[in-house]
Write an enzyme that holds these catalytic residues in place. Structure first.
Site, PDB file in Angstrom:
ATOM      1  N   GLY A   1       0.781  -1.236   0.000  1.00  0.00           N
ATOM      2  CA  GLY A   1       0.000   0.000   0.000  1.00  0.00           C
ATOM      3  C   GLY A   1       0.813   1.286   0.000  1.00  0.00           C
ATOM      4  O   GLY A   1       0.406   2.285  -0.577  1.00  0.00           O
TER       5      GLY A   1
ATOM      6  N   THR B   1      -2.179  -2.605  12.025  1.00  0.00           N
ATOM      7  CA  THR B   1      -0.986  -2.908  11.231  1.00  0.00           C
ATOM      8  C   THR B   1       0.243  -2.219  11.814  1.00  0.00           C
ATOM      9  O   THR B   1       1.262  -2.859  12.092  1.00  0.00           O
ATOM     10  CB  THR B   1      -1.200  -2.467   9.762  1.00  0.00           C
ATOM     11  OG1 THR B   1      -2.388  -3.071   9.284  1.00  0.00           O
ATOM     12  CG2 THR B   1      -0.017  -2.855   8.896  1.00  0.00           C
TER      13      THR B   1
ATOM     14  N   ASP C   1      -5.961   2.934   9.658  1.00  0.00           N
ATOM     15  CA  ASP C   1      -7.385   2.701   9.859  1.00  0.00           C
ATOM     16  C   ASP C   1      -7.604   2.319  11.324  1.00  0.00           C
ATOM     17  O   ASP C   1      -7.621   3.185  12.194  1.00  0.00           O
ATOM     18  CB  ASP C   1      -7.807   1.604   8.871  1.00  0.00           C
ATOM     19  CG  ASP C   1      -9.296   1.343   8.869  1.00  0.00           C
ATOM     20  OD1 ASP C   1     -10.035   2.140   9.455  1.00  0.00           O
ATOM     21  OD2 ASP C   1      -9.728   0.345   8.277  1.00  0.00           O
ATOM     22  N   SER C   2      -7.698   1.028  11.626  1.00  0.00           N
ATOM     23  CA  SER C   2      -7.868   0.616  13.025  1.00  0.00           C
ATOM     24  C   SER C   2      -6.573   0.823  13.818  1.00  0.00           C
ATOM     25  O   SER C   2      -6.610   0.922  15.041  1.00  0.00           O
ATOM     26  CB  SER C   2      -8.257  -0.860  13.090  1.00  0.00           C
ATOM     27  OG  SER C   2      -7.166  -1.668  12.690  1.00  0.00           O
ATOM     28  N   GLY C   3      -5.446   0.878  13.129  1.00  0.00           N
ATOM     29  CA  GLY C   3      -4.155   1.034  13.806  1.00  0.00           C
ATOM     30  C   GLY C   3      -3.457  -0.299  14.058  1.00  0.00           C
ATOM     31  O   GLY C   3      -2.325  -0.338  14.534  1.00  0.00           O
TER      32      GLY C   3
HETATM   33  P1  5GP Z   1      -5.261  -0.884   9.978  1.00  0.00           P
HETATM   34  O1  5GP Z   1      -4.375  -2.029  10.353  1.00  0.00           O
HETATM   35  O2  5GP Z   1      -4.817   0.431  10.563  1.00  0.00           O
HETATM   36  O3  5GP Z   1      -6.713  -1.183  10.255  1.00  0.00           O
HETATM   37  O4  5GP Z   1      -5.215  -0.738   8.413  1.00  0.00           O
HETATM   38  C1  5GP Z   1      -4.060  -0.375   7.750  1.00  0.00           C
HETATM   39  C2  5GP Z   1      -3.783  -1.273   6.577  1.00  0.00           C
HETATM   40  O5  5GP Z   1      -4.995  -1.762   5.998  1.00  0.00           O
HETATM   41  C3  5GP Z   1      -3.056  -0.525   5.486  1.00  0.00           C
HETATM   42  O6  5GP Z   1      -1.730  -0.980   5.441  1.00  0.00           O
HETATM   43  C4  5GP Z   1      -3.802  -0.863   4.215  1.00  0.00           C
HETATM   44  O7  5GP Z   1      -3.117  -1.873   3.519  1.00  0.00           O
HETATM   45  C5  5GP Z   1      -5.107  -1.432   4.659  1.00  0.00           C
HETATM   46  N1  5GP Z   1      -6.215  -0.460   4.517  1.00  0.00           N
HETATM   47  C6  5GP Z   1      -6.838   0.216   5.509  1.00  0.00           C
HETATM   48  N2  5GP Z   1      -7.822   0.978   5.025  1.00  0.00           N
HETATM   49  C7  5GP Z   1      -7.812   0.790   3.687  1.00  0.00           C
HETATM   50  C8  5GP Z   1      -8.600   1.329   2.598  1.00  0.00           C
HETATM   51  O8  5GP Z   1      -9.514   2.135   2.751  1.00  0.00           O
HETATM   52  N3  5GP Z   1      -8.269   0.915   1.345  1.00  0.00           N
HETATM   53  C9  5GP Z   1      -7.256   0.005   1.100  1.00  0.00           C
HETATM   54  N4  5GP Z   1      -7.033  -0.330  -0.155  1.00  0.00           N
HETATM   55  N5  5GP Z   1      -6.507  -0.517   2.109  1.00  0.00           N
HETATM   56  C10 5GP Z   1      -6.787  -0.133   3.369  1.00  0.00           C
END
Ligand code: 5GP
Ligand code: MG
Length: 193
Positions: A51, A114, A110-112
């Site tokens: 990403g 990752t 997003d959620s944090g």
């Molecule tokens: P988290 O772990 O913070 O929920 O999400 C982060 C990871 O999820 C990012 O590295 C990305 O790959 C993926 N991600 C989160 N939101 C989106 C989105 O709206 N679109 C896409 N394509 N990937 C997302």
């Protein structure tokens, strides 16, 4: 919008962050990172693949500091759905992090989960400093108490594609960030599973 080959149905993509806006955010982020960075020290930029691919390429070209680039492959999503577990596909232990100033870079927070998972693994490696930088943030969805050091722009809680971000490997190449229609995404998913 760029033409696409193939016969797959293409939904209406709504531009959320334009190319011009992205350029401004990237320049501002690079300026802030450089301002905080100890002069003369090398910076180790660790980017979350795939990403952060496009964001990384733009960000490093704006950073006037000596730097090295490392990549970590991570899987957080399947289509528009979050996986139950964040999968770190590479061995973080082999990255040259000890004693280094590290900047962890992702395109969207997003959620944090990752960045929290990566930070947890990296923290064990005695970095000189460990900061996080994201272009896009969906603050309302944050589950982990993870406050990134550098944030480009807050976006609403919608699934976005473009500028490196995909839906099932499509649309990473778009030069802007666009929202997928929520109804379209939920219609696709049952057939994709
Ligand atoms: P988290 O772990 O913070 O929920 O999400 C982060 C990871 O999820 C990012 O590295 C990305 O790959 C993926 N991600 C989160 N939101 C989106 C989105 O709206 N679109 C896409 N394509 N990937 C997302
Ligand atoms: Mg993805």
């Amino acid at each position: 919008m760029p033409e696409e080959s193939g016969s797959q149905h293409r939904p209406e993509l709504r531009v959320l962050v334009s190319e011009a806006d992205i350029r401004q955010h990237v320049a501002r982020l690079a300026e802030a990172v450089a301002r905080d960075h100890p002069p003369g020290e090398p910076l180790c930029v660790v980017a979350v693949m795939k990403g952060a691919l496009v964001f990384l390429a733009d960000l490093v070209r704006h950073l006037p500091v000596p730097l090295e680039i490392e990549l970590v492959n991570v899987r957080s999503y399947c289509g528009v759905r979050r996986r139950r577990r964040v999968e770190i596909l590479d061995d973080v232990a082999v990255l040259p992090l000890r004693g280094r100033h590290v900047l962890l870079v992702d395109c969207v927070l997003d959620s944090g989960r990752t960045l929290a998972a990566l930070r947890r693994e990296m923290a064990a490696h005695a970095t000189a400093s460990l900061k996080t930088c994201v272009l896009l943030s969906k603050a309302r969805r944050r589950k982990r108490a993870l406050r990134p050091d550098y944030v480009g722009v807050e976006i609403p809680d919608v699934f976005v594609v473009g500028y490196g971000l995909d839906y099932r490997d499509r649309w990473r190449h778009l030069p802007y960030v666009a929202a997928l229609p929520p109804t379209w995404a939920s219609e696709q998913e049952p057939h994709d599973r």
